[in-house]
Design an enzyme around this catalytic site. Sequence first.
Site, PDB file in Angstrom:
ATOM      1  N   ASP A 115     -57.310   7.360  33.372  1.00 53.13           N
ATOM      2  CA  ASP A 115     -58.099   6.174  32.884  1.00 53.13           C
ATOM      3  C   ASP A 115     -57.170   5.038  32.902  1.00 53.13           C
ATOM      4  O   ASP A 115     -57.777   3.872  32.847  1.00 53.13           O
ATOM      5  CB  ASP A 115     -58.618   6.481  31.379  1.00 53.13           C
ATOM      6  CG  ASP A 115     -57.742   6.712  30.310  1.00 53.13           C
ATOM      7  OD1 ASP A 115     -56.703   7.359  30.664  1.00 53.13           O
ATOM      8  OD2 ASP A 115     -58.054   6.575  28.990  1.00 53.13           O
ATOM      9  N   GLU A 169     -50.274  16.493  39.296  1.00 54.70           N
ATOM     10  CA  GLU A 169     -49.166  15.524  39.396  1.00 54.70           C
ATOM     11  C   GLU A 169     -48.004  16.088  40.316  1.00 54.70           C
ATOM     12  O   GLU A 169     -47.180  15.410  40.831  1.00 54.70           O
ATOM     13  CB  GLU A 169     -49.067  14.911  38.184  1.00 54.70           C
ATOM     14  CG  GLU A 169     -50.069  13.869  37.823  1.00 54.70           C
ATOM     15  CD  GLU A 169     -51.115  14.536  36.856  1.00 54.70           C
ATOM     16  OE1 GLU A 169     -52.113  13.883  36.410  1.00 54.70           O
ATOM     17  OE2 GLU A 169     -50.950  15.913  36.844  1.00 54.70           O
ATOM     18  N   HIS A 219     -54.582   8.104  22.871  1.00 49.30           N
ATOM     19  CA  HIS A 219     -54.487   9.579  23.795  1.00 49.30           C
ATOM     20  C   HIS A 219     -53.342   9.360  24.906  1.00 49.30           C
ATOM     21  O   HIS A 219     -52.875   8.228  25.244  1.00 49.30           O
ATOM     22  CB  HIS A 219     -55.649   9.738  24.505  1.00 49.30           C
ATOM     23  CG  HIS A 219     -56.093   8.877  25.578  1.00 49.30           C
ATOM     24  ND1 HIS A 219     -56.660   7.631  25.175  1.00 49.30           N
ATOM     25  CD2 HIS A 219     -56.083   8.914  26.672  1.00 49.30           C
ATOM     26  CE1 HIS A 219     -56.838   7.030  26.409  1.00 49.30           C
ATOM     27  NE2 HIS A 219     -56.666   7.680  27.408  1.00 49.30           N
ATOM     28  N   HIS A 220     -52.675  10.453  25.349  1.00 49.66           N
ATOM     29  CA  HIS A 220     -51.698  10.575  26.214  1.00 49.66           C
ATOM     30  C   HIS A 220     -50.338  10.002  25.567  1.00 49.66           C
ATOM     31  O   HIS A 220     -49.253   9.658  26.387  1.00 49.66           O
ATOM     32  CB  HIS A 220     -51.971   9.909  27.720  1.00 49.66           C
ATOM     33  CG  HIS A 220     -53.162  10.351  28.259  1.00 49.66           C
ATOM     34  ND1 HIS A 220     -53.667  11.756  27.963  1.00 49.66           N
ATOM     35  CD2 HIS A 220     -53.951   9.828  29.145  1.00 49.66           C
ATOM     36  CE1 HIS A 220     -54.754  11.721  28.988  1.00 49.66           C
ATOM     37  NE2 HIS A 220     -54.772  10.899  29.491  1.00 49.66           N
ATOM     38  N   GLY A 277     -33.763  22.541  44.845  1.00 52.28           N
ATOM     39  CA  GLY A 277     -34.359  23.561  44.960  1.00 52.28           C
ATOM     40  C   GLY A 277     -35.298  24.111  43.878  1.00 52.28           C
ATOM     41  O   GLY A 277     -35.246  25.197  43.345  1.00 52.28           O
ATOM     42  N   ASP A 316     -43.871  34.345  49.392  1.00 56.78           N
ATOM     43  CA  ASP A 316     -45.066  34.875  48.627  1.00 56.78           C
ATOM     44  C   ASP A 316     -45.181  34.519  47.214  1.00 56.78           C
ATOM     45  O   ASP A 316     -45.763  34.060  46.197  1.00 56.78           O
ATOM     46  CB  ASP A 316     -45.761  36.264  48.771  1.00 56.78           C
ATOM     47  CG  ASP A 316     -44.646  37.138  48.459  1.00 56.78           C
ATOM     48  OD1 ASP A 316     -43.416  37.111  48.276  1.00 56.78           O
ATOM     49  OD2 ASP A 316     -44.642  38.532  48.669  1.00 56.78           O
ATOM     50  N   ASN A 364     -43.044  39.634  50.819  1.00 56.73           N
ATOM     51  CA  ASN A 364     -41.942  40.610  50.673  1.00 56.73           C
ATOM     52  C   ASN A 364     -42.049  40.984  49.293  1.00 56.73           C
ATOM     53  O   ASN A 364     -40.898  41.391  48.727  1.00 56.73           O
ATOM     54  CB  ASN A 364     -40.872  40.017  51.403  1.00 56.73           C
ATOM     55  CG  ASN A 364     -40.248  38.686  50.894  1.00 56.73           C
ATOM     56  OD1 ASN A 364     -41.036  38.130  49.940  1.00 56.73           O
ATOM     57  ND2 ASN A 364     -39.318  38.019  51.413  1.00 56.73           N
ATOM     58  N   GLY A 413     -42.311  39.396  46.162  1.00 55.57           N
ATOM     59  CA  GLY A 413     -41.689  38.520  45.203  1.00 55.57           C
ATOM     60  C   GLY A 413     -40.549  37.317  45.651  1.00 55.57           C
ATOM     61  O   GLY A 413     -40.402  37.192  46.597  1.00 55.57           O
ATOM     62  N   GLU A 467     -33.881  35.352  44.243  1.00 56.12           N
ATOM     63  CA  GLU A 467     -33.495  35.794  42.735  1.00 56.12           C
ATOM     64  C   GLU A 467     -33.152  37.213  42.707  1.00 56.12           C
ATOM     65  O   GLU A 467     -32.014  37.611  42.253  1.00 56.12           O
ATOM     66  CB  GLU A 467     -34.457  35.490  41.945  1.00 56.12           C
ATOM     67  CG  GLU A 467     -35.228  34.319  41.742  1.00 56.12           C
ATOM     68  CD  GLU A 467     -34.615  33.048  41.608  1.00 56.12           C
ATOM     69  OE1 GLU A 467     -33.312  33.209  41.456  1.00 56.12           O
ATOM     70  OE2 GLU A 467     -35.188  31.958  41.350  1.00 56.12           O
TER      71      GLU A 467
END
Length: 579
Positions: free
Chosen positions: A40, A62, A125-126, A424, A455, A482, A484, A488
């Site tokens: 708004d 966003e 608001h916000h 990253g 994925d 693969n 996951g 990591e």
Amino acid sequence: MVDSVDIRTKGLKKPVDVAEYLFKRLHQVGVRSVHGLPGDYNLVALDYLPKANLKWIGSVNELNAAYAADGYARVKGISALITTFGVGELSAINGVAGAYAEHVPVVHIVGGPSTISQKNGMMLHHTLGNGDFNVFANMNKEISVALEKLYRPNEIADQIDSALRECYLKSRPVYLLLPTDMVQAKIEGERLDTPIDLSDFENDPEKEDYVVDVVLKYLHNAKNPIMLVDACAIRHRVVEETKQLVDKTKLPVFVTPMGKGAIDESHPCYGGVYAGEGSLPEVTERVEAADLILTVGALKSDFNTAGFSYRTSQLNTIDLHSTHCTVRYSEYPGVAMKGVLRKLIEKVNPGELKEVKPGPEVKNEVEENKDDSEVIKQAWFWPRIGEYLKENDIVVTETGTANFGIWGTKFPVGVTALSQVLWGSIGWSVGAAQGAALATKDLGDNRRTVLFVGDGSIQLTCQEISTMVRHNAKITIFCICNEGFTIERQIHGEEAEYNDIIEWKWKDLPTVFGATEGKAKSYQIKTKDQLEKLLADEDFNNRDGMQFVELYMPKHDAPRALVLTAKASAKNNEKTGSS
């Protein structure tokens, strides 16, 4: 009684509303499409976009819009993002921070409460409900090269022009807060007849000549010099100068992971990707044997150097940057690389350079990495992709196996490579690919955008597929399935539950997000033979619109460069203050 309109326009030769001025300036600097979400506090401003011949793209959230603006700017040269105060801008802040870290020019426009509301500290608001309307701008201050609050009509035109110039020349985000009561405020529109000066800052001629003479001295005396091109050569628009210097000197030239795509990889002087221990052995040997390394636009982050594993000496290095140059251990502030490169091209005498050994031959080693199994392995896949790619494709790779696997892909001429190696942020590539694909439309060309994403990563930002479908983006998505977060797993927790994901019906995603059969086509690929047939298919290679490839690879298979970099990253993570 004097009419209020007369008061607002008094003394103005060509009165124009602030929003119209801002958006026409965006159009003048190269923006054609605007990303963001309605709220708004920005709705009235959005009504002005068509008047400036700007197209509203919109996004599903966003964060994705910020990623898309990042990708758009990397292809088009600059972009615009519109969010609403507080909730909207904070959702986008991670994407804007990534653009700041990676030197990407994004104009972030935030629709804010009226100046009266802010002055009176109203509980709106916000907001945080504490009357502090500066808190969110303060958060953005650290990731913006200019921050302007458009509060006073007599200053707004100057603020806008200055911010856009800073954004473009410094190639980093700027922040503009546009209160609701300033959207239709009148300012001088005559200024629009004169474009913003976007010419590069000029170096002091004496300082520039001195630096060039010093560089030439070392270059002419070197027995085994090379060039190393990095991301800021692309971001700060010296790719053409770099090419001209390579063409004239015939020096072997290498790129970093973030610099991939800056050099034509079919060029006879091109020697491959250098990232310390993550490089191919022949690349590492050639670069680290050099007695002079001329770097252009270096960003020596951990993933860009395979865990800071360069074995090069600053005594043998000349670094050219957008704000300064460093020759060995001597720094020359305020001497920017563009002027230095242009003068080097002019002054260097190829006849005075020693004849140097060329860099290693670069090719897509498909057969060398092929085994008898039908399983699709990373080592074979990426060179094979090099044969699939076409001239001038846009290639977007996600943080993870794709960012590292693409090192083993030799590009055809004119390929634009987009990656986010420094920041990253997992999921960045999906939004960035949307922005890149729509930027090609705005440029009036018909290039393909090819996205490689895991994925695990796509689950974070998959909703942006709906924006691609909505705008009929010409994009092919390879979703590497693969099980996951492979990157990591390589760093820590190979079998840990937190690196696992639930398997989706991947190839159905375009349909879920609104694609009809005519707007998108999906494939499931589990074997080498299936992939070979797909990559050779004429319709697949030339189809407009979206294509989604559900591509299966082994859970623990990873590119060699990722394995080596992950080990180095894990070691850095283990270091303590007493180490």
